[in-house]
Design an enzyme around this catalytic site. Sequence first.
Site, PDB file in Angstrom:
ATOM      1  N   CYS A   1       0.945  -1.294  -0.212  1.00  0.00           N
ATOM      2  CA  CYS A   1       0.034   0.073   0.125  1.00  0.00           C
ATOM      3  C   CYS A   1       0.901   1.237  -0.027  1.00  0.00           C
ATOM      4  O   CYS A   1       2.242   1.097  -0.024  1.00  0.00           O
ATOM      5  CB  CYS A   1      -0.788  -0.202   1.396  1.00  0.00           C
ATOM      6  SG  CYS A   1       0.210  -0.073   2.629  1.00  0.00           S
TER       7      CYS A   1
ATOM      8  N   HIS B   1       3.697   2.119  11.469  1.00  0.00           N
ATOM      9  CA  HIS B   1       2.382   1.938  12.542  1.00  0.00           C
ATOM     10  C   HIS B   1       2.380   2.738  13.463  1.00  0.00           C
ATOM     11  O   HIS B   1       1.478   2.927  14.106  1.00  0.00           O
ATOM     12  CB  HIS B   1       2.746   0.375  13.040  1.00  0.00           C
ATOM     13  CG  HIS B   1       3.077  -0.771  12.175  1.00  0.00           C
ATOM     14  ND1 HIS B   1       4.414  -1.159  12.082  1.00  0.00           N
ATOM     15  CD2 HIS B   1       2.462  -1.613  11.522  1.00  0.00           C
ATOM     16  CE1 HIS B   1       4.513  -2.208  11.577  1.00  0.00           C
ATOM     17  NE2 HIS B   1       3.579  -2.430  10.851  1.00  0.00           N
TER      18      HIS B   1
ATOM     19  N   SER C   1       1.377  -9.777  10.619  1.00  0.00           N
ATOM     20  CA  SER C   1       0.743  -8.607   9.771  1.00  0.00           C
ATOM     21  C   SER C   1      -0.693  -8.635  10.076  1.00  0.00           C
ATOM     22  O   SER C   1      -1.372  -9.907   9.801  1.00  0.00           O
ATOM     23  CB  SER C   1       0.983  -8.927   8.348  1.00  0.00           C
ATOM     24  OG  SER C   1       0.092  -8.064   7.730  1.00  0.00           O
TER      25      SER C   1
ATOM     26  N   GLU D   1       0.491  -0.558  16.111  1.00  0.00           N
ATOM     27  CA  GLU D   1      -0.202   0.378  16.084  1.00  0.00           C
ATOM     28  C   GLU D   1      -1.251   0.960  17.178  1.00  0.00           C
ATOM     29  O   GLU D   1      -1.402   1.985  17.429  1.00  0.00           O
ATOM     30  CB  GLU D   1      -1.178   0.313  14.893  1.00  0.00           C
ATOM     31  CG  GLU D   1      -2.067   1.304  14.162  1.00  0.00           C
ATOM     32  CD  GLU D   1      -2.998   1.018  13.207  1.00  0.00           C
ATOM     33  OE1 GLU D   1      -2.425   0.373  12.167  1.00  0.00           O
ATOM     34  OE2 GLU D   1      -4.146   1.920  13.171  1.00  0.00           O
TER      35      GLU D   1
ATOM     36  N   CYS E   1       2.444   5.912   8.913  1.00  0.00           N
ATOM     37  CA  CYS E   1       1.566   6.019   7.504  1.00  0.00           C
ATOM     38  C   CYS E   1       0.582   7.232   8.322  1.00  0.00           C
ATOM     39  O   CYS E   1       0.057   7.405   9.136  1.00  0.00           O
ATOM     40  CB  CYS E   1       0.698   4.972   7.366  1.00  0.00           C
ATOM     41  SG  CYS E   1      -0.557   5.071   6.045  1.00  0.00           S
TER      42      CYS E   1
ATOM     43  N   HIS F   1       5.393  -5.074   8.616  1.00  0.00           N
ATOM     44  CA  HIS F   1       5.115  -6.315   9.237  1.00  0.00           C
ATOM     45  C   HIS F   1       5.233  -7.494   8.152  1.00  0.00           C
ATOM     46  O   HIS F   1       4.300  -7.995   7.917  1.00  0.00           O
ATOM     47  CB  HIS F   1       3.878  -6.546  10.102  1.00  0.00           C
ATOM     48  CG  HIS F   1       3.791  -5.943  11.346  1.00  0.00           C
ATOM     49  ND1 HIS F   1       2.752  -5.468  11.995  1.00  0.00           N
ATOM     50  CD2 HIS F   1       4.978  -5.459  12.069  1.00  0.00           C
ATOM     51  CE1 HIS F   1       2.972  -4.838  13.014  1.00  0.00           C
ATOM     52  NE2 HIS F   1       4.396  -4.666  13.147  1.00  0.00           N
TER      53      HIS F   1
ATOM     54  N   SER G   1       1.878  -5.461   3.302  1.00  0.00           N
ATOM     55  CA  SER G   1       3.542  -5.340   3.398  1.00  0.00           C
ATOM     56  C   SER G   1       4.399  -6.408   2.776  1.00  0.00           C
ATOM     57  O   SER G   1       5.380  -6.460   2.886  1.00  0.00           O
ATOM     58  CB  SER G   1       3.578  -5.400   5.085  1.00  0.00           C
ATOM     59  OG  SER G   1       3.155  -6.563   5.713  1.00  0.00           O
TER      60      SER G   1
ATOM     61  N   THR H   1      -6.372   0.403  11.913  1.00  0.00           N
ATOM     62  CA  THR H   1      -6.766   0.812  10.295  1.00  0.00           C
ATOM     63  C   THR H   1      -6.664  -0.549   9.637  1.00  0.00           C
ATOM     64  O   THR H   1      -7.268  -0.633   8.448  1.00  0.00           O
ATOM     65  CB  THR H   1      -5.578   1.369   9.871  1.00  0.00           C
ATOM     66  OG1 THR H   1      -4.201   0.720  10.063  1.00  0.00           O
ATOM     67  CG2 THR H   1      -5.488   2.801  10.493  1.00  0.00           C
TER      68      THR H   1
ATOM     69  N   CYS I   1      -8.418   1.669   6.791  1.00  0.00           N
ATOM     70  CA  CYS I   1      -7.750   2.326   5.587  1.00  0.00           C
ATOM     71  C   CYS I   1      -8.243   1.748   4.358  1.00  0.00           C
ATOM     72  O   CYS I   1      -8.671   0.437   4.362  1.00  0.00           O
ATOM     73  CB  CYS I   1      -6.264   2.202   5.918  1.00  0.00           C
ATOM     74  SG  CYS I   1      -5.503   0.673   5.158  1.00  0.00           S
TER      75      CYS I   1
HETATM   76  S1  SF4 Z   1      -2.874   2.255   7.652  1.00  0.00           S
HETATM   77 FE1  SF4 Z   1      -3.301   1.209   5.531  1.00  0.00          FE
HETATM   78  S2  SF4 Z   1      -2.430   2.646   3.885  1.00  0.00           S
HETATM   79 FE2  SF4 Z   1      -1.268   2.882   6.037  1.00  0.00          FE
HETATM   80  S3  SF4 Z   1       0.398   1.491   6.221  1.00  0.00           S
HETATM   81 FE3  SF4 Z   1      -1.446   0.502   7.294  1.00  0.00          FE
HETATM   82  S4  SF4 Z   1      -2.228  -0.776   5.520  1.00  0.00           S
HETATM   83 FE4  SF4 Z   1      -0.821   0.757   4.459  1.00  0.00          FE
END
Ligand code: SF4
Length: 344
Positions: A17, A94, A252, A147, A116, A50, A296, A194, A224
């Site tokens: 992504c 993260h 992940s 995260e 991100c 990850h 990832s 996310t 996301c």
């Molecule tokens: S929040 Fe979504 S766009 Fe951002 S790094 Fe994680 S998976 Fe990728």
Amino acid sequence: MVAVVEKLYLAKPRGFCAGVVMAIQAVERIAEQLRSSEQSEVAVFHPIVHNDTVVKRLERGHGVRFVETIDEVATLRGQARGDRLSDTVVFSAHGVSPSVREQADAAGLTTLDATCPLVTKVHSEAKKYAARGYHILLIGDSTQHQEVIGTYGEAPDHTTIVAVIDNPNHDPGLVDANDVTVPDPDKVVVLTQTTLSVDDTMRTIHVIKKRFPKLVVPSRDDLCYATKNRQDAVREIGSKVDLFLVVTSNYSSNGMRLLELATKLTGNARRIENVGDIEPGWLEGVRSIGVTSAASTPDDLVQEISRFFQKINPRIEIIEDGEWENITFRQPKPMPPGAPLRVE
Ligand code: SF4
């Protein structure tokens, strides 16, 4: 008997992504800048993304040292084998909690924040709602996910981490949405990690909303675009295949949610790190296979799988419908110690 696989469906989108691309490039760029200096190695706080393949490639090819605490950077720099380590630390995609930023600052480290922007958005919401006196219910898949730790760290006294509903394997540190209590039922907001399952998250929010009718759900939910699009692509293929291969490391979050979804849709999904993990027994009676990969996972790992099946059956049909995403994120700039925090 091992059947000849006739159709290979490659989910699209899959793999990297925009946040992952930005984060990996940030590390590669700083490593490149440092390459000719005496201190040519760079520390990255937590795996930048990850995925084991990405981590190993950065360690072996770019002199990256992954650390889990800021103290580790100072310790390594004080050791003989750490004398090539620079005074820059990169924060992973993260995100990190404010306390980690403070520690890096106190240690005199320059920081390169590869969080991100979609994670940063959730941090901003946590800060905003905590300042307004709301209690935050943060839906996450583990109290140990980087995260979740980072977002929680923005307002720990105002946040409860809630499990996705009906997840029997949930981390015991998470609170059940049916039992969670809050100081004031009229001032509650829900935020999410996310990378969760879209369906499960919506069901969890529904349960919370029934318990707290005045619940605030931020206008754009926090899952996301990459998470949603990869899950949609798996749904497109699910009914057409006998076996689903999900290329992801087991830590992940978005990758493991793809595996759960593929399992639900096909009853026959397998997690692999790379083509070498495919077992011949899995292919018995299988004529069509779906392949997807976490946000990832590098796409060359999927291409290797495609070549593997083409070698077995040169007439195999490769089907790759769907659209690639066209999203990019700006590169972060190094911030010297003591620099003001980014304004979001
Ligand atoms: S929040 Fe979504 S766009 Fe951002 S790094 Fe994680 S998976 Fe990728």
